[in-house]
Design a protein around this motif. Sequence first.
Motif, PDB file in Angstrom:
ATOM      1  N   LEU A  54      -5.640  31.869 -30.504  1.00 48.42           N
ATOM      2  CA  LEU A  54      -5.146  32.945 -29.646  1.00 48.42           C
ATOM      3  C   LEU A  54      -4.238  33.884 -30.427  1.00 48.42           C
ATOM      4  CD1 LEU A  54      -4.335  31.053 -26.297  1.00 48.42           C
ATOM      5  CD2 LEU A  54      -6.395  32.316 -26.920  1.00 48.42           C
ATOM      6  N   ALA A  55      -3.529  33.336 -31.424  1.00 50.35           N
ATOM      7  CA  ALA A  55      -2.632  34.194 -32.221  1.00 50.35           C
ATOM      8  C   ALA A  55      -3.417  35.263 -32.951  1.00 50.35           C
ATOM      9  CB  ALA A  55      -1.833  33.339 -33.195  1.00 50.35           C
ATOM     10  N   ASP A  56      -4.692  34.985 -33.316  1.00 56.61           N
ATOM     11  CA  ASP A  56      -5.523  35.980 -33.970  1.00 56.61           C
ATOM     12  C   ASP A  56      -6.155  36.936 -32.969  1.00 56.61           C
ATOM     13  OD1 ASP A  56      -4.902  34.745 -36.365  1.00 56.61           O
ATOM     14  OD2 ASP A  56      -6.692  33.436 -36.266  1.00 56.61           O
ATOM     15  N   LEU A  57      -6.601  36.391 -31.842  1.00 60.99           N
ATOM     16  CA  LEU A  57      -7.248  37.234 -30.841  1.00 60.99           C
ATOM     17  C   LEU A  57      -6.258  38.157 -30.152  1.00 60.99           C
ATOM     18  CD1 LEU A  57      -9.603  34.567 -29.207  1.00 60.99           C
ATOM     19  CD2 LEU A  57     -10.248  36.359 -30.841  1.00 60.99           C
ATOM     20  N   PHE A  58      -5.037  37.658 -29.920  1.00 60.13           N
ATOM     21  CA  PHE A  58      -3.982  38.475 -29.317  1.00 60.13           C
ATOM     22  C   PHE A  58      -2.916  38.717 -30.376  1.00 60.13           C
ATOM     23  CE2 PHE A  58      -5.939  36.146 -25.823  1.00 60.13           C
ATOM     24  CZ  PHE A  58      -6.220  37.169 -24.917  1.00 60.13           C
ATOM     25  N   ALA A  59      -3.292  39.528 -31.406  1.00 61.31           N
ATOM     26  CA  ALA A  59      -2.380  39.806 -32.526  1.00 61.31           C
ATOM     27  C   ALA A  59      -1.203  40.618 -32.023  1.00 61.31           C
ATOM     28  CB  ALA A  59      -3.101  40.574 -33.625  1.00 61.31           C
ATOM     29  N   VAL A  60       0.005  40.101 -32.239  1.00 65.45           N
ATOM     30  CA  VAL A  60       1.210  40.708 -31.673  1.00 65.45           C
ATOM     31  C   VAL A  60       1.598  41.922 -32.515  1.00 65.45           C
ATOM     32  CG1 VAL A  60       3.624  40.332 -31.108  1.00 65.45           C
ATOM     33  CG2 VAL A  60       1.951  38.497 -30.784  1.00 65.45           C
ATOM     34  N   VAL A  61       1.976  43.022 -31.870  1.00 63.28           N
ATOM     35  CA  VAL A  61       2.476  44.218 -32.537  1.00 63.28           C
ATOM     36  C   VAL A  61       3.973  44.023 -32.813  1.00 63.28           C
ATOM     37  CG1 VAL A  61       2.849  46.712 -32.368  1.00 63.28           C
ATOM     38  CG2 VAL A  61       0.772  45.654 -31.419  1.00 63.28           C
ATOM     39  N   ASP A  62       4.390  44.281 -34.042  1.00 66.71           N
ATOM     40  CA  ASP A  62       5.798  44.141 -34.415  1.00 66.71           C
ATOM     41  C   ASP A  62       6.360  42.798 -33.971  1.00 66.71           C
ATOM     42  OD1 ASP A  62       5.689  46.742 -35.431  1.00 66.71           O
ATOM     43  OD2 ASP A  62       6.286  47.597 -33.478  1.00 66.71           O
ATOM     44  N   PRO A  63       5.832  41.754 -34.525  1.00 63.68           N
ATOM     45  CA  PRO A  63       6.330  40.426 -34.101  1.00 63.68           C
ATOM     46  C   PRO A  63       7.759  40.198 -34.568  1.00 63.68           C
ATOM     47  CG  PRO A  63       4.872  40.209 -35.971  1.00 63.68           C
ATOM     48  CD  PRO A  63       4.813  41.661 -35.595  1.00 63.68           C
ATOM     49  N   GLN A  64       8.586  39.645 -33.668  1.00 62.32           N
ATOM     50  CA  GLN A  64       9.956  39.298 -34.027  1.00 62.32           C
ATOM     51  C   GLN A  64      10.045  37.881 -34.570  1.00 62.32           C
ATOM     52  OE1 GLN A  64      12.306  39.965 -30.560  1.00 62.32           O
ATOM     53  NE2 GLN A  64      11.968  42.213 -30.544  1.00 62.32           N
ATOM     54  N   ARG A  88      -2.793  43.906 -30.489  1.00 61.47           N
ATOM     55  CA  ARG A  88      -3.732  44.837 -31.119  1.00 61.47           C
ATOM     56  C   ARG A  88      -5.128  44.612 -30.572  1.00 61.47           C
ATOM     57  NH1 ARG A  88      -1.050  48.980 -33.524  1.00 61.47           N
ATOM     58  NH2 ARG A  88       0.674  48.172 -34.833  1.00 61.47           N
ATOM     59  N   HIS A  89      -5.826  45.718 -30.272  1.00 58.03           N
ATOM     60  CA  HIS A  89      -7.241  45.655 -29.941  1.00 58.03           C
ATOM     61  C   HIS A  89      -8.005  45.340 -31.220  1.00 58.03           C
ATOM     62  CE1 HIS A  89     -11.269  47.237 -28.818  1.00 58.03           C
ATOM     63  NE2 HIS A  89     -10.910  46.877 -27.558  1.00 58.03           N
ATOM     64  N   LYS A  90      -9.260  44.971 -31.119  1.00 58.01           N
ATOM     65  CA  LYS A  90     -10.073  44.690 -32.305  1.00 58.01           C
ATOM     66  C   LYS A  90     -10.131  45.883 -33.230  1.00 58.01           C
ATOM     67  CE  LYS A  90     -14.787  43.492 -33.684  1.00 58.01           C
ATOM     68  NZ  LYS A  90     -16.167  43.180 -33.236  1.00 58.01           N
ATOM     69  N   ASP A  91     -10.141  47.111 -32.650  1.00 57.03           N
ATOM     70  CA  ASP A  91     -10.211  48.316 -33.478  1.00 57.03           C
ATOM     71  C   ASP A  91      -8.838  48.753 -33.945  1.00 57.03           C
ATOM     72  OD1 ASP A  91      -9.039  49.393 -31.226  1.00 57.03           O
ATOM     73  OD2 ASP A  91     -10.780  50.576 -30.621  1.00 57.03           O
ATOM     74  N   GLY A  92      -7.770  48.025 -33.549  1.00 56.81           N
ATOM     75  CA  GLY A  92      -6.433  48.275 -34.067  1.00 56.81           C
ATOM     76  C   GLY A  92      -5.509  49.020 -33.142  1.00 56.81           C
ATOM     77  N   HIS A  93      -5.972  49.598 -32.018  1.00 52.36           N
ATOM     78  CA  HIS A  93      -5.037  50.328 -31.165  1.00 52.36           C
ATOM     79  C   HIS A  93      -4.215  49.351 -30.332  1.00 52.36           C
ATOM     80  CE1 HIS A  93      -8.331  49.924 -28.122  1.00 52.36           C
ATOM     81  NE2 HIS A  93      -7.305  49.889 -27.267  1.00 52.36           N
ATOM     82  N   ARG A  94      -3.098  49.802 -29.851  1.00 47.90           N
ATOM     83  CA  ARG A  94      -2.111  48.955 -29.141  1.00 47.90           C
ATOM     84  C   ARG A  94      -2.518  48.756 -27.687  1.00 47.90           C
ATOM     85  NH1 ARG A  94       4.378  49.113 -29.301  1.00 47.90           N
ATOM     86  NH2 ARG A  94       4.809  48.257 -27.214  1.00 47.90           N
TER      87      ARG A  94
END
Length: 838
Positions: A54-64, A88-94
Amino acid sequence: MCASQSSRFYGDGVFDLTRTAVVMADRAGVAQGWTEGAERLLGYSVSEALGRRLADLFAVVDPQSAPDRRWEARLAEADGWSGLEAVRHKDGHRLDLEFRILPVVDAQRRSARLVLAAEMTQAPWSGASRSLLEGILGMSPIGVGMVNCDLEYVWLNDALVRMGGATREDRLGKRLGEVQPGLAVESIEAEMLRVLDTGTPSVGYEYLGRPQSDPEREHAYSTSFFRLEDEAHQPLGVCYMVLDVTESYRARQRMALLNRAGERIGSSLDVWQTAQELADVAVPDLADFVTVDLLDAQLAGEEPAPGPVDASDLLTMRRAGQQSVREGCPEAVVSVGEPAAYPPSAPVVLSLTEGNSTLLQTLDLAGGDWAAEDPARAAHLRELGFHSLMVVPLRARGIFLGAATFARCRPIGPFQPDDLVLAEEFVTRAAISIDNARRYTREHTAALTLQHSLLPRDLPEQCAVEAAYRYLPADSLRGVGGDWFDVIPLSGARVALVVGDVVGHGVHAAATMGRLRAAVQTLADLDLSPEEVLAHLDDMVNRVADDTNTDDGVVGATCLYAVYDPVACCCTLARAGHPEPLLVGPTGAGRLLELPTGPPLGLGGMPFESAELPLPEGSLLALYTNGLLLDKALDLDGGITRLRSALADPQAPLEDICETVINSLPGARPVDDVALLLARTRALPQSQLATWDIPADPSAVAEARKSADGQLTEWGLEHLVFSAELIVSELVTNAVRHASGPIGLRMIRARTLICEVSDASSTSPHLRHARTTDEGGRGLFLIAQYAQRWGTRYTPQGKIIWAELPLLAATGGGPASDLSALAEGLDAPALRTDPDGR
């Protein structure tokens, strides 16, 4: 839940699943299931997502912090996790997503996690959805649970956990019966399977049970089931929502029980039955054991004493009704009808005598104040297994009537205040009905006493017929009737048979019956013909109707009057609106006598007719009121058929025939009062009868005396010679001097010696007291002193003057011996009284 479960797991409720990612992951955070909604939201196909973290599928933006540890912590929370996260979406948008992680069990019964994610910009109501979901999961009183196709729990909310008592960990992966054996498991699971098979939701399914959270008390639940399906409409399981409706269920039960009580309590005007109805209606829905004890005065119909009840009065209470859930009422220390006194020291007595309306006590099996005050009674109740008790006094019009005791022994919890209110309502209704029944009993008893005092106790002795009777009152609801019967000895060894029926019921009907019976006896003493008797009765009933001030006063009656002569073996009958009598000949052939129809008494203005018919010796005459013929179907023909069958053996003992007739009546009680009078005719033998024709010559008086002397000697009645000679001499002398021929003398030896002199005159002599200077006028005075009875009766040919002498000889001195001395000093022909009393 299997990895192939689709986006319809939650339907279109908290999340819009067309825009929501639904992901199944194991405890390590590896995706095991991926829906089309997840593919549309994040861009990963099913083949790309399955098996990835899940950490890869739901890649966190600016992880703390490290994403792997963040997701590991969220997945490890036992109650799940919810919150917001930018990924991040698969294509990289937030993507700004709202997450909800729920603990579930997968198809291999392993702990897994269900991840729901929705984009906040695409779901403007997600905040509200989140609040609603948290409310359903944590704060809602509605229990929500989901089971798979094997009916095993995969998820449940906090309310269902609290409602059932079993923890979430104990439920997940198990069936309902394994965690809640106190519920109606078979019926509930059958309803779930029906919903799984048909797909038709079930709404408002109710059942009763004892959950682990409250095993001592039965609860009521209302549950709705609906099927969970994937996008191919294949069943995934069942979701159900359950609400504890115990209070509303009990309220409905109390209302239904109260309605039943209104229908059942007070169905009759019988004190005993009303008390039993109170006990019956309260068991088993309100109590396990109920007793109803009433004061003796209530059961007797007496007026209760006003004022507060005294403790000594409670010692006179009697058991009037009881009921139990146990067959045979083994708890009862007394039986119905026996004294049921309470110990003077019992709190029950103290509560009632001090004016308290009720005593509500939950018994403490280990002791308590109540047990300390009356340890013997408390110990006895504990031995019987009771744990809760209510005692409610029966009061009507502010007067104490008795007490009703309600007890529980089953594990259904103690009595509650609402139970007390219901018990008081039962008792109030019963008390009013019991008081009404007591008043009716008092009035009915008074009417019965009056009626029985007016009816004949024993039939008089006479030799004309052998008679027997039965009187059977109708159902007490109709009240006392005015039926009566009579057997009246007449002159000449004849007898009058009377049966009558006053219209209406109650004390007034009984009183009118008494007046009519007294009038009939008076008219019978006048030796009037049957039609004349009815005519006089008709006038009397009209006067009674005029004197009646009540609106429901009795204004009519029917009557049958018959006179049987055992010398002539004939009977003269007349009826006033009364049923025809049934005559059964000596051979057994029965028929209704067709008599002239007369109007009922009280109509006035219409004449009555009589009919005369021969009755051979041994004939059976049945006189009755219409209550003997009527049944609930008012079938008169059927009543006649029953009566004929009962009289099939006319030579049987009359008492046995009466019992056969009464036993043939349909039902326990007749629909109207029944009066039955049976008379079997007798014939007077010719050896007991002597007749002479007397010439209209004064010299015939001596010959008449001589004939009478000879007949008395032949009958062995020499001791009556003097008295009979005096009577015959006076009567024949009067007939010769003052009447016209032909003159006849008849002597009958029956129960008395009857002397009769007939002539063609219609003038009757009158008894008077002669003065000392009068030459005559003492004859009838002497006859009245010697004779037991004397009188005059009229015939179509003239009249008959008769006198009766007792067959037993008089002993000792007295007025009779003094009169004998007087008579011996007088000339017999001078002992006379002319028609004018001179």
